[in-house]
Design an enzyme around this catalytic site. Structure first.
Site, mmCIF file in Angstrom:
data_model
loop_
_atom_site.group_PDB
_atom_site.id
_atom_site.type_symbol
_atom_site.label_atom_id
_atom_site.label_comp_id
_atom_site.label_asym_id
_atom_site.label_seq_id
_atom_site.Cartn_x
_atom_site.Cartn_y
_atom_site.Cartn_z
ATOM 1 N N GLU A 102 5.392 1.776 2.627
ATOM 2 C CA GLU A 102 5.136 3.124 2.119
ATOM 3 C C GLU A 102 5.392 4.217 3.150
ATOM 4 O O GLU A 102 5.983 5.252 2.824
ATOM 5 C CB GLU A 102 3.707 3.224 1.595
ATOM 6 C CG GLU A 102 3.450 2.358 0.370
ATOM 7 C CD GLU A 102 2.114 2.649 -0.271
ATOM 8 O OE1 GLU A 102 1.918 3.775 -0.774
ATOM 9 O OE2 GLU A 102 1.245 1.753 -0.256
ATOM 10 N N HIS A 159 3.608 -25.442 5.961
ATOM 11 C CA HIS A 159 3.799 -26.481 4.953
ATOM 12 C C HIS A 159 4.961 -26.181 4.005
ATOM 13 O O HIS A 159 5.172 -26.926 3.051
ATOM 14 C CB HIS A 159 2.507 -26.673 4.164
ATOM 15 C CG HIS A 159 1.395 -27.238 4.981
ATOM 16 N ND1 HIS A 159 1.116 -28.589 5.041
ATOM 17 C CD2 HIS A 159 0.505 -26.627 5.817
ATOM 18 C CE1 HIS A 159 0.086 -28.789 5.860
ATOM 19 N NE2 HIS A 159 -0.297 -27.612 6.339
ATOM 20 N N LYS A 170 5.389 5.757 -11.938
ATOM 21 C CA LYS A 170 4.217 6.228 -12.683
ATOM 22 C C LYS A 170 4.612 7.229 -13.763
ATOM 23 O O LYS A 170 4.067 7.203 -14.874
ATOM 24 C CB LYS A 170 3.200 6.845 -11.724
ATOM 25 C CG LYS A 170 2.481 5.836 -10.841
ATOM 26 C CD LYS A 170 1.471 6.523 -9.940
ATOM 27 C CE LYS A 170 0.695 5.509 -9.105
ATOM 28 N NZ LYS A 170 -0.285 6.154 -8.197
#
Length: 335
Positions: A218, A234, A328
């Site tokens: 950001e 892993h 948005k």
């Protein structure tokens, strides 16, 4: 005026003000036994919940889940402490989750500066800790949200209050070290320009690694990858083979804390040997502070400066988040 620079500079004062707000809050003991905790929040507010879960895992005797979506888990009921954390109060995912938690009969509280969640809280007579919203930047107000989450758990009898002294001590320490910390952050940010930062941390500090990723995204307008150990050993460790042209554009950073598991420290050492042959560079970023909370807050502040200087290196303004604002605005069209 450089808004983000001022907000980062003011972090120690924000922590002190957060302590004042928390101490003055009027939050009552729980009405019913609390058997689990859910913290709902997104982005800069949601990461506070993730950090909280890590910070209190040695104290909290009930499960804590962080909800970062629209819907709540089926176990939420009258024995759930449901904390809606939203800086603006208008986060649609958190508002949706809060409405569902109320329907489920949960013991709901809020941490917000107002907005729709503040209005809902007033209508339903929910307990609220109000935080300042003037900055319009949730990610720059992590001190407010995280400290109030700790206070909320304390007021509900779930943790002790020793964190306040730790926050005060850390704020004082940052004041003393601010100039040197800023210079080191700028140097590191400049070396990061043009590379993909890959950040690895002990699982205890993984939420902090995610916070750093979010800030580089950001503020710096810069991609970043994070993973946790031992899990990374892993699977992802084997992936450091291809694509070769990407690997040489990566710089790896291991977050080090005195709270790392001893076996994870050994895994760091061996992993560094392997990755040093693949990445452009491998280095460490080390925490400072007496407690885990202090070390997390220290690294939050240090890496916030890194994200700021990376934005400058990328010739970007760290404050606006145009892609999020556009998303948005488009979502508003399809409500």
């Amino acid at each position: 005026m450089d808004k983000m620079k001022k907000l980062i500079e003011d972090f120690s004062n924000q922590l002190r003000d957060a302590l004042r707000i928390g101490k003055e809050a009027s939050i009552q003991p729980p009405a019913r036994e609390i058997r689990n905790v859910v913290v709902a929040g997104m982005g800069g507010s949601g990461i506070g919940g993730s950090l909280l879960a890590s910070l209190v895992q040695d104290q909290l005797r009930v499960p804590l889940l962080v909800c970062k979506t629209y819907d709540i888990p089926a176990f939420v009921n009258e024995h759930t402490l449901f904390i809606a954390s939203s800086f603006s109060g208008d986060t649609e995912e958190t508002l949706s989750a809060l409405e569902q938690a109320l329907q489920a009969g949960a013991q709901c509280v809020a941490i917000t500066s107002g907005g729709a969640i503040g209005s809902l809280a007033r209508r339903r007579e929910l307990e609220v800790i109000s935080i300042p919203g003037e900055s319009k930047s949730p990610r720059a107000n992590i001190g407010y949200s995280l400290v109030q989450l700790l206070f909320m758990l304390q007021y509900k009898g779930l943790i002790g209050g020793g964190f306040a002294e730790e926050v005060e001590r850390l704020a004082h320490g940052l004041d003393q070290e601010e100039e040197s910390l800023r210079l080191r952050a700028e140097k590191l940010a400049n070396s990061m320009k043009g590379y993909l930062p890959v950040i690895y941390a002990d699982s205890r500090l993984y939420p902090l690694a995610v916070r750093i990723q979010q800030q580089l995204n950001e503020n710096g307008k810069h991609l970043c990858h994070v993973h946790e150990l031992p899990e990374m050993n892993h699977n992802e460790l084997v992936g450091w083979e291809h694509p070769e042209q990407v690997l040489t554009d990566c710089k790896v950073y291991f977050l080090l804390s005195s709270y790392d598991h001893p076996r994870v420290r050994e895994r760091f050492r061996i992993s560094r040997e392997i990755l040093a042959k693949k990445a452009a560079n491998v280095s460490t970023i080390e925490a400072s502070g007496q407690s885990l909370l202090e070390q997390c807050l220290y690294l939050i502040h240090f890496t916030d400066w890194i994200s700021y200087f990376l934005a400058k290196a990328n010739d970007k303004d760290p404050f606006p988040v145009q892609a999020i604002d556009y998303l948005k605005s488009e979502l508003e069209k399809v409500k």
